[in-house]
Design an enzyme around this catalytic site. Structure first.
Site, short mmCIF file in Angstrom:
data_model
loop_
_atom_site.label_atom_id
_atom_site.label_comp_id
_atom_site.label_asym_id
_atom_site.label_seq_id
_atom_site.Cartn_x
_atom_site.Cartn_y
_atom_site.Cartn_z
N ASP A 102 0.86 -1.18 0.00
CA ASP A 102 0.00 0.00 0.00
C ASP A 102 0.90 1.23 0.00
O ASP A 102 1.81 1.35 0.83
CB ASP A 102 -0.91 -0.01 1.23
N ILE A 103 0.66 2.16 -0.94
CA ILE A 103 1.46 3.38 -1.00
C ILE A 103 1.12 4.25 0.21
O ILE A 103 -0.05 4.54 0.47
CB ILE A 103 1.19 4.13 -2.31
N ASN A 110 -2.39 13.08 -3.40
CA ASN A 110 -3.45 13.62 -4.25
C ASN A 110 -3.87 15.01 -3.81
O ASN A 110 -4.06 15.91 -4.64
CB ASN A 110 -4.66 12.68 -4.24
N ASP A 119 -1.62 9.79 -10.18
CA ASP A 119 -1.60 8.78 -11.23
C ASP A 119 -0.17 8.43 -11.63
O ASP A 119 0.16 7.27 -11.90
CB ASP A 119 -2.36 9.28 -12.46
N GLU A 145 -4.78 2.47 -4.11
CA GLU A 145 -3.31 2.51 -4.10
C GLU A 145 -2.71 1.22 -3.59
O GLU A 145 -1.54 1.17 -3.19
CB GLU A 145 -2.82 3.68 -3.23
#
Length: 225
Positions: A102-103, A110, A119, A145
């Site tokens: 998971d980022i 964002n 993106d 993500e």
């Protein structure tokens, strides 16, 4: 007998060369400049349509199993592949590794830099993951993500080493317009007594342990129980 005459038929569709149909004969007079080519032209046209249909079918199938943004597989493909690998591992008695990543702080990326930059982070994260995987491994975007990786014939130590290598690759080089980004990892290996859902659930539990332990780290499922 040697080939004594040959006809080369280009397969063209929509103005694009798709291939070539080659006909050969032992008869030196079978294909000659004086031969009428109407039948061969029709044959080439039919073969071109068939080839185009195959290409379109494969393209549509690929689009249906690929995440459009990142280029890795999607959840649908991963679920199918996981069942196949579980069956294969059970039959062969081999290990199967699962990595959940998971980022970190993706919403903040964002909100701060915009969704276009988000993106870019997703695309480049997928690229860095793919660079380290074997051709037999499988990477997919699980949602948002989150990415998931399936490692064939991989014991837990090797799965942990792969997760650490991917973590370092993601965190080691800054992303354009965003800077350094990190990811958290959960690692599990398949117990032959459980089903595929249990593998994903244990890797997911380990991921949440990594997130709550400060992020940008790798946690093994056994340590998250």
């Amino acid at each position: 007998l040697p080939i004594c005459s040959v006809a080369f038929l280009p397969l063209v569709r929509q103005g694009q060369l798709m291939g070539c149909l080659v006909l050969g004969s032992h008869d030196p007079e079978r294909f000659s400049p004086a031969l009428s080519t109407d039948f061969l032209a029709r044959l080439a046209a039919i073969a071109g349509v068939c080839l185009e249909n195959v290409f379109n079918h494969e393209r549509l199938k690929r689009l249906g199993l690929t995440d459009a943004l990142t280029g890795v597989h999607n959840r649908r493909y991963f679920d199918q592949r996981l069942d196949e690998e579980i069956t294969r591992s059970d039959r062969q008695g081999s290990m199967l590794g699962g990595l959940f990543l998971d980022i970190d702080f993706f919403k903040r990326i964002n909100d701060t830099f915009g969704h276009d930059s988000g993106d870019v982070v997703l695309k480049n994260t997928a690229l860095r993951v793919r660079e380290l995987l074997r051709s037999s491994d499988c990477a997919a975007r699980f949602g948002g993500e989150e990415f998931i990786i399936l490692l064939k014939e991989t014991p837990v130590d090797a799965a942990m080493a792969m997760a650490e290598a991917v973590r370092a690759r993601i965190a080691g080089v800054p992303f354009d317009s965003v800077g350094h980004v990190s990811a958290s990892f959960g690692v599990a290996t398949w117990d032959h007594k459980e089903d595929s859902h249990a593998l994903i659930k244990r890797a997911d539990t380990a991921l949440y342990k990594a997130k709550s332990s400060g992020r940008n780290c790798v946690v093994q499922a056994e340590d998250a129980a």
